[in-house]
Design a protein around this motif. Structure first.
Motif, PDB file in Angstrom:
ATOM      1  N   SER A  71      34.500   9.738  51.359  1.00  8.76           N
ATOM      2  CA  SER A  71      35.638   9.076  51.982  1.00  8.76           C
ATOM      3  C   SER A  71      36.881   9.226  51.100  1.00  8.76           C
ATOM      4  O   SER A  71      36.839   8.962  49.902  1.00  8.76           O
ATOM      5  N   PHE A  76      34.014  12.010  65.044  1.00 15.40           N
ATOM      6  CA  PHE A  76      34.609  12.978  64.135  1.00 15.40           C
ATOM      7  C   PHE A  76      35.325  14.086  64.878  1.00 15.40           C
ATOM      8  O   PHE A  76      34.940  14.478  65.978  1.00 15.40           O
ATOM      9  N   GLY A  77      36.359  14.627  64.230  1.00 14.32           N
ATOM     10  CA  GLY A  77      36.896  15.917  64.620  1.00 14.32           C
ATOM     11  C   GLY A  77      36.034  17.023  64.032  1.00 14.32           C
ATOM     12  O   GLY A  77      35.103  16.757  63.261  1.00 14.32           O
ATOM     13  N   LYS A  78      36.351  18.262  64.394  1.00 11.40           N
ATOM     14  CA  LYS A  78      35.548  19.390  63.939  1.00 11.40           C
ATOM     15  C   LYS A  78      35.894  19.830  62.519  1.00 11.40           C
ATOM     16  O   LYS A  78      35.205  20.670  61.941  1.00 11.40           O
ATOM     17  N   GLN A 116      39.667   7.342  59.446  1.00 15.86           N
ATOM     18  CA  GLN A 116      39.210   7.672  58.102  1.00 15.86           C
ATOM     19  C   GLN A 116      39.272   9.182  57.891  1.00 15.86           C
ATOM     20  O   GLN A 116      38.917   9.952  58.798  1.00 15.86           O
ATOM     21  N   ARG A 146      18.191  18.027  54.297  1.00 19.11           N
ATOM     22  CA  ARG A 146      18.227  19.279  55.061  1.00 19.11           C
ATOM     23  C   ARG A 146      16.856  19.475  55.690  1.00 19.11           C
ATOM     24  O   ARG A 146      15.887  19.732  54.995  1.00 19.11           O
ATOM     25  N   LEU A 153      22.299  12.836  57.826  1.00 20.81           N
ATOM     26  CA  LEU A 153      23.116  12.055  56.906  1.00 20.81           C
ATOM     27  C   LEU A 153      22.953  10.569  57.156  1.00 20.81           C
ATOM     28  O   LEU A 153      22.978  10.115  58.296  1.00 20.81           O
ATOM     29  N   GLN A 184      34.194  17.249  52.825  1.00 18.03           N
ATOM     30  CA  GLN A 184      32.801  17.638  52.727  1.00 18.03           C
ATOM     31  C   GLN A 184      32.726  18.981  52.020  1.00 18.03           C
ATOM     32  O   GLN A 184      33.316  19.963  52.474  1.00 18.03           O
ATOM     33  N   PRO A 202      30.772  18.915  63.299  1.00 21.40           N
ATOM     34  CA  PRO A 202      30.966  17.591  62.705  1.00 21.40           C
ATOM     35  C   PRO A 202      29.701  16.749  62.849  1.00 21.40           C
ATOM     36  O   PRO A 202      28.850  17.049  63.701  1.00 21.40           O
ATOM     37  N   LEU A 253      37.561  16.240  57.221  1.00 21.00           N
ATOM     38  CA  LEU A 253      37.204  15.684  58.524  1.00 21.00           C
ATOM     39  C   LEU A 253      37.966  14.392  58.776  1.00 21.00           C
ATOM     40  O   LEU A 253      38.093  13.550  57.889  1.00 21.00           O
ATOM     41  N   GLY A 270      27.046  21.996  52.008  1.00 21.48           N
ATOM     42  CA  GLY A 270      25.694  21.494  51.788  1.00 21.48           C
ATOM     43  C   GLY A 270      25.623  20.072  51.269  1.00 21.48           C
ATOM     44  O   GLY A 270      24.553  19.605  50.895  1.00 21.48           O
ATOM     45  N   LYS A 271      26.753  19.392  51.255  1.00 22.28           N
ATOM     46  CA  LYS A 271      26.793  18.032  50.709  1.00 22.28           C
ATOM     47  C   LYS A 271      27.117  17.019  51.799  1.00 22.28           C
ATOM     48  O   LYS A 271      27.429  17.371  52.933  1.00 22.28           O
ATOM     49  N   GLY A 272      27.038  15.734  51.400  1.00 21.24           N
ATOM     50  CA  GLY A 272      27.460  14.678  52.303  1.00 21.24           C
ATOM     51  C   GLY A 272      28.975  14.558  52.338  1.00 21.24           C
ATOM     52  O   GLY A 272      29.689  15.402  51.797  1.00 21.24           O
ATOM     53  N   LEU A 273      29.452  13.502  52.970  1.00 18.43           N
ATOM     54  CA  LEU A 273      30.884  13.303  53.124  1.00 18.43           C
ATOM     55  C   LEU A 273      31.392  12.310  52.081  1.00 18.43           C
ATOM     56  O   LEU A 273      30.734  11.321  51.794  1.00 18.43           O
ATOM     57  N   PHE A 305      28.671   7.923  52.488  1.00 16.96           N
ATOM     58  CA  PHE A 305      27.612   8.813  52.934  1.00 16.96           C
ATOM     59  C   PHE A 305      26.728   9.243  51.774  1.00 16.96           C
ATOM     60  O   PHE A 305      27.196   9.396  50.635  1.00 16.96           O
ATOM     61  N   GLY A 306      25.450   9.460  52.077  1.00 16.63           N
ATOM     62  CA  GLY A 306      24.562  10.133  51.156  1.00 16.63           C
ATOM     63  C   GLY A 306      24.756  11.637  51.260  1.00 16.63           C
ATOM     64  O   GLY A 306      25.550  12.118  52.076  1.00 16.63           O
ATOM     65  N   ASN A 307      24.024  12.386  50.420  1.00 20.34           N
ATOM     66  CA  ASN A 307      24.137  13.838  50.432  1.00 20.34           C
ATOM     67  C   ASN A 307      23.275  14.493  51.511  1.00 20.34           C
ATOM     68  O   ASN A 307      23.321  15.705  51.685  1.00 20.34           O
ATOM     69  N   PHE A 354      37.788  12.267  55.472  1.00 20.92           N
ATOM     70  CA  PHE A 354      36.700  12.607  54.566  1.00 20.92           C
ATOM     71  C   PHE A 354      36.872  14.045  54.087  1.00 20.92           C
ATOM     72  O   PHE A 354      37.511  14.860  54.752  1.00 20.92           O
TER      73      PHE A 354
END
Lengths: 115, 115
Positions: B46, B105-107, B34, A111, A90, B38, A42, B89, B41-44, A106-108, B36
């Motif tokens: 909501s 966050f949780g895992k 909250q 990396r 992030l 994901q 996470p 998440l 390879g991307k952001g989160l 959040f943004g993407n 989310f």
């Protein structure tokens, strides 16, 4: 598409390099955040800015240096990183923080690979 | 220190099924919770935010509940679709006295919806 823009999308740097990650939002949000996410883990909070002032620093090593030039921009300056710092970085923003927190956007991510 | 646990860690179900993702947290002194999603390879993104005074929130096929006193939340997804495949998440904002606070966050639950 996300309303939080992060550049670059990918970054490879050596351990002696200096680089910066950039984050931008134009939603009028006054709280901005940096998170670090390792593979299959996470996100972990690094820094929080509230009204352009650093409000939380989660014991992050000094080789990571945040900067908030104005309410729309958030930078993360990198220097003398280690290979274990390789991760997805992030950026997030919210309208405000505290008792009536609004959702985080959040943004993407960037990396980052440290060689 | 706040700990957030998500069960199950992974879930694979056929398309069309209704499903429930679980989240628990150890410290009930939260501002909000909250959910989310994901994508790799991307952001989160909501999905839903529940303030500590609320019991549930709904958005389309998603319904999130919060039982603050018992430290539990569930995310209910109705009529699942292959496009729902992602990591989900759960995160809480701690009550630390004001200002912007980061999320814990949780895992995550890795969800696969089979066509």
């Amino acid at each position: 598409d996300t309303e939080v823009t992060q550049t670059p999308k990918h970054l490879v740097m050596g351990m002696t390099n200096k680089k910066s990650l950039k984050c931008e939002q134009h939603m009028g949000h006054r709280a901005m955040y940096w998170y670090k996410q390792k593979a299959k883990k996470p996100p972990e909070l690094m820094f929080v800015y509230s009204y352009e002032k650093l409000s939380i620093n989660e014991s992050v090593p000094s080789r990571f240096s945040p900067e908030c030039p104005n309410s729309s921009l958030l930078n993360l300056h990198l220097h003398a990183l280690q290979p274990e710092d390789s991760a997805l970085y992030l950026c997030a923003s919210s309208l405000t923080g505290g008792p009536f927190s609004s959702p985080l956007h959040f943004g993407n991510g960037t990396r980052l690979t440290v060689t | 220190k706040q700990e957030v646990t998500q069960i199950p860690a992974a879930l694979s179900v056929p398309e069309g099924e209704n499903l429930v993702l679980n989240c628990s947290f150890t410290d009930s002194a939260i501002y909000n919770l909250q959910w989310f999603r994901q994508d790799p390879g991307k952001g989160l993104t909501s999905l839903l935010l529940i303030q500590s005074s609320q019991r549930e929130q709904t958005s389309g096929r998603l319904n999130a509940s919060l039982d603050k006193s018992s430290g539990r939340s569930t995310l209910y997804i109705a009529a699942s679709q292959p496009g729902d495949s992602a990591t989900y998440l759960c995160a809480v904002t701690q009550s630390t006295g004001g200002g912007a606070d980061g999320l814990t966050f949780g895992k995550g639950t890795h969800l696969i919806i089979q066509p």
